[in-house]
Design a protein around this motif. Sequence first.
Motif, PDB file in Angstrom:
ATOM      1  N   VAL A 239      13.245  73.784  29.223  1.00  0.00           N
ATOM      2  CA  VAL A 239      12.989  75.551  28.891  1.00  0.00           C
ATOM      3  C   VAL A 239      13.724  75.761  27.706  1.00  0.00           C
ATOM      4  O   VAL A 239      13.353  76.526  26.599  1.00  0.00           O
ATOM      5  N   ARG A 240      14.918  75.306  27.485  1.00  0.00           N
ATOM      6  CA  ARG A 240      15.447  75.500  26.054  1.00  0.00           C
ATOM      7  C   ARG A 240      14.710  74.928  24.825  1.00  0.00           C
ATOM      8  O   ARG A 240      14.727  75.669  24.062  1.00  0.00           O
ATOM      9  N   LEU A 241      14.209  73.614  25.009  1.00  0.00           N
ATOM     10  CA  LEU A 241      13.666  73.268  23.803  1.00  0.00           C
ATOM     11  C   LEU A 241      12.232  73.878  23.505  1.00  0.00           C
ATOM     12  O   LEU A 241      11.784  73.977  22.501  1.00  0.00           O
ATOM     13  N   HIS A 242      11.540  74.458  24.590  1.00  0.00           N
ATOM     14  CA  HIS A 242      10.250  74.910  24.449  1.00  0.00           C
ATOM     15  C   HIS A 242      10.738  76.447  23.810  1.00  0.00           C
ATOM     16  O   HIS A 242       9.828  76.696  22.745  1.00  0.00           O
ATOM     17  N   ARG A 243      11.569  77.066  24.178  1.00  0.00           N
ATOM     18  CA  ARG A 243      12.099  78.268  23.518  1.00  0.00           C
ATOM     19  C   ARG A 243      12.330  78.049  22.157  1.00  0.00           C
ATOM     20  O   ARG A 243      12.139  78.823  21.283  1.00  0.00           O
ATOM     21  N   ALA A 244      13.028  77.130  21.826  1.00  0.00           N
ATOM     22  CA  ALA A 244      13.245  76.673  20.404  1.00  0.00           C
ATOM     23  C   ALA A 244      12.095  76.623  19.561  1.00  0.00           C
ATOM     24  O   ALA A 244      12.254  77.099  18.658  1.00  0.00           O
ATOM     25  N   LYS A 245      11.243  75.747  20.227  1.00  0.00           N
ATOM     26  CA  LYS A 245       9.805  75.755  19.449  1.00  0.00           C
ATOM     27  C   LYS A 245       9.314  76.974  19.083  1.00  0.00           C
ATOM     28  O   LYS A 245       8.840  77.286  17.811  1.00  0.00           O
ATOM     29  N   GLN A 246       9.469  78.047  20.007  1.00  0.00           N
ATOM     30  CA  GLN A 246       8.807  79.463  19.734  1.00  0.00           C
ATOM     31  C   GLN A 246       9.816  80.015  18.538  1.00  0.00           C
ATOM     32  O   GLN A 246       9.045  80.628  17.730  1.00  0.00           O
ATOM     33  N   LEU A 247      11.078  80.096  18.531  1.00  0.00           N
ATOM     34  CA  LEU A 247      11.935  80.498  17.601  1.00  0.00           C
ATOM     35  C   LEU A 247      11.569  79.818  16.180  1.00  0.00           C
ATOM     36  O   LEU A 247      11.618  80.410  15.240  1.00  0.00           O
ATOM     37  N   LEU A 248      11.544  78.672  16.191  1.00  0.00           N
ATOM     38  CA  LEU A 248      11.457  78.009  14.892  1.00  0.00           C
ATOM     39  C   LEU A 248      10.082  78.267  14.215  1.00  0.00           C
ATOM     40  O   LEU A 248       9.888  78.257  12.947  1.00  0.00           O
ATOM     41  N   LEU A 249       8.998  78.582  15.033  1.00  0.00           N
ATOM     42  CA  LEU A 249       7.738  78.720  14.609  1.00  0.00           C
ATOM     43  C   LEU A 249       7.608  80.275  14.224  1.00  0.00           C
ATOM     44  O   LEU A 249       6.839  80.588  13.425  1.00  0.00           O
ATOM     45  N   ASP A 250       8.366  80.886  14.878  1.00  0.00           N
ATOM     46  CA  ASP A 250       8.152  82.702  14.576  1.00  0.00           C
ATOM     47  C   ASP A 250       9.029  83.140  13.983  1.00  0.00           C
ATOM     48  O   ASP A 250       8.939  84.482  13.829  1.00  0.00           O
ATOM     49  N   SER A 251      10.024  82.599  13.508  1.00  0.00           N
ATOM     50  CA  SER A 251      11.089  83.243  12.942  1.00  0.00           C
ATOM     51  C   SER A 251      11.788  82.736  11.790  1.00  0.00           C
ATOM     52  O   SER A 251      11.504  81.484  11.709  1.00  0.00           O
ATOM     53  N   SER A 254      18.139  80.551  10.746  1.00  0.00           N
ATOM     54  CA  SER A 254      18.447  79.082  10.710  1.00  0.00           C
ATOM     55  C   SER A 254      18.364  78.339  12.013  1.00  0.00           C
ATOM     56  O   SER A 254      18.406  78.928  13.030  1.00  0.00           O
ATOM     57  N   ILE A 255      18.384  76.898  11.736  1.00  0.00           N
ATOM     58  CA  ILE A 255      18.376  76.251  12.805  1.00  0.00           C
ATOM     59  C   ILE A 255      19.531  76.078  13.797  1.00  0.00           C
ATOM     60  O   ILE A 255      19.373  75.927  14.762  1.00  0.00           O
ATOM     61  N   THR A 256      20.766  76.292  13.052  1.00  0.00           N
ATOM     62  CA  THR A 256      22.117  76.648  13.582  1.00  0.00           C
ATOM     63  C   THR A 256      22.063  77.791  14.678  1.00  0.00           C
ATOM     64  O   THR A 256      22.450  77.812  15.775  1.00  0.00           O
ATOM     65  N   GLU A 257      21.501  78.847  14.124  1.00  0.00           N
ATOM     66  CA  GLU A 257      21.199  80.216  14.838  1.00  0.00           C
ATOM     67  C   GLU A 257      20.176  79.880  15.913  1.00  0.00           C
ATOM     68  O   GLU A 257      20.318  80.181  17.213  1.00  0.00           O
ATOM     69  N   VAL A 258      19.254  79.091  15.905  1.00  0.00           N
ATOM     70  CA  VAL A 258      18.147  78.863  16.891  1.00  0.00           C
ATOM     71  C   VAL A 258      18.927  78.005  18.028  1.00  0.00           C
ATOM     72  O   VAL A 258      18.753  78.484  19.081  1.00  0.00           O
ATOM     73  N   ALA A 259      19.842  77.136  17.518  1.00  0.00           N
ATOM     74  CA  ALA A 259      20.532  76.342  18.636  1.00  0.00           C
ATOM     75  C   ALA A 259      21.419  77.189  19.428  1.00  0.00           C
ATOM     76  O   ALA A 259      21.396  77.066  20.788  1.00  0.00           O
ATOM     77  N   GLY A 260      22.178  78.131  18.868  1.00  0.00           N
ATOM     78  CA  GLY A 260      22.873  78.950  19.615  1.00  0.00           C
ATOM     79  C   GLY A 260      22.369  79.737  20.437  1.00  0.00           C
ATOM     80  O   GLY A 260      22.673  80.513  21.887  1.00  0.00           O
ATOM     81  N   PHE A 270      21.989  69.505  19.393  1.00  0.00           N
ATOM     82  CA  PHE A 270      20.572  69.932  19.734  1.00  0.00           C
ATOM     83  C   PHE A 270      19.518  69.372  18.944  1.00  0.00           C
ATOM     84  O   PHE A 270      18.415  69.083  19.285  1.00  0.00           O
ATOM     85  N   SER A 271      19.926  68.893  17.465  1.00  0.00           N
ATOM     86  CA  SER A 271      18.834  68.202  16.896  1.00  0.00           C
ATOM     87  C   SER A 271      18.541  66.989  17.316  1.00  0.00           C
ATOM     88  O   SER A 271      17.609  66.346  17.441  1.00  0.00           O
ATOM     89  N   LYS A 272      19.484  66.118  17.884  1.00  0.00           N
ATOM     90  CA  LYS A 272      19.525  64.974  18.548  1.00  0.00           C
ATOM     91  C   LYS A 272      18.499  64.911  19.888  1.00  0.00           C
ATOM     92  O   LYS A 272      17.464  64.082  20.036  1.00  0.00           O
ATOM     93  N   VAL A 273      18.842  65.838  20.664  1.00  0.00           N
ATOM     94  CA  VAL A 273      18.081  66.056  21.890  1.00  0.00           C
ATOM     95  C   VAL A 273      16.831  66.415  21.470  1.00  0.00           C
ATOM     96  O   VAL A 273      15.460  65.995  22.186  1.00  0.00           O
ATOM     97  N   PHE A 274      16.405  67.645  20.518  1.00  0.00           N
ATOM     98  CA  PHE A 274      15.273  67.881  20.199  1.00  0.00           C
ATOM     99  C   PHE A 274      14.498  66.666  19.737  1.00  0.00           C
ATOM    100  O   PHE A 274      13.009  66.518  20.017  1.00  0.00           O
TER     101      PHE A 274
END
Length: 289
Positions: A239-251, A254-260, A270-274
Amino acid sequence: METQQQTIDYNQRFPFKITRVKQMNNNYLVLPHWHEQLEIIQVVSGSVQVKVDELTYIGEEGDIFFFNSRQVHSVMNKDEEVDPMIQGMLFDRVLLYRAIANQETELWISLLLGHRKIRNQYKPTHKLWPKLNEGFKTVNEEHTSKLIGYELLIISEIYSFIVSILRMYAIEISLDVSPVRYIEQYAKLKPAVDYIEKQYANKINLEEISSQSNMSSFHFLREFKKLFGMTPMQMVTDVRLHRAKQLLLDSNISITEVAGLIGFYDVGHFSKVFKQKNGYTPLQFRKGI
């Protein structure tokens, strides 16, 4: 390349849309995007590369694809010798709920919507392909003619699609569980799934999740893995990684903010798991590499 949530423009009284695409944009028939609606497409001609979340498929003429709610997907040309073309139908989940008459049906539909284990590709050799293919023809004919009652026939075909997929899904993951028993188990675990979807950005543990279903952690873990094929914490990560994709694509945050924002407080982790899950880093995903 920037990918965003797609807003669908259609009549809300009948939230259904037919699409036909043959015009390419940088070799893309469909740029990477996601939407709340469900979508079914068919390859009319040519050969295409279809990406759905972290999976990649090669689609040939006649192949049918199902995109669940919120799945990131795109379609690229694969054969320079033949001009590709795809057709699709896109519909809102409200069409599925309007005719629901009982709790069991509602639970099955809830199980289907957004679930990442549902098969995406249906080739002509697949047992469901003849039904899906014939349904596509009927929907196209009815949508073109718009004769009296055409909307009812289109809704009927959509329900036929969904029920067929539901039955196949239930059989594939629950060979040892009857449909009634499966529904009972899902009903017990649904509060925990709802909790995960609401609290994924916070620190949560197995005990907190299992308490939502009033089970001991040991019993809950066993039932959860049996039903969903993964542990509760694996679902949290998904669920977290799917939401991360939406944030990365739609905003542009920063990647640090997305992780938080999704519950990872160490951007390196986060980057390792992704990358382990998807095969590329968050930055590569954002750039469309």
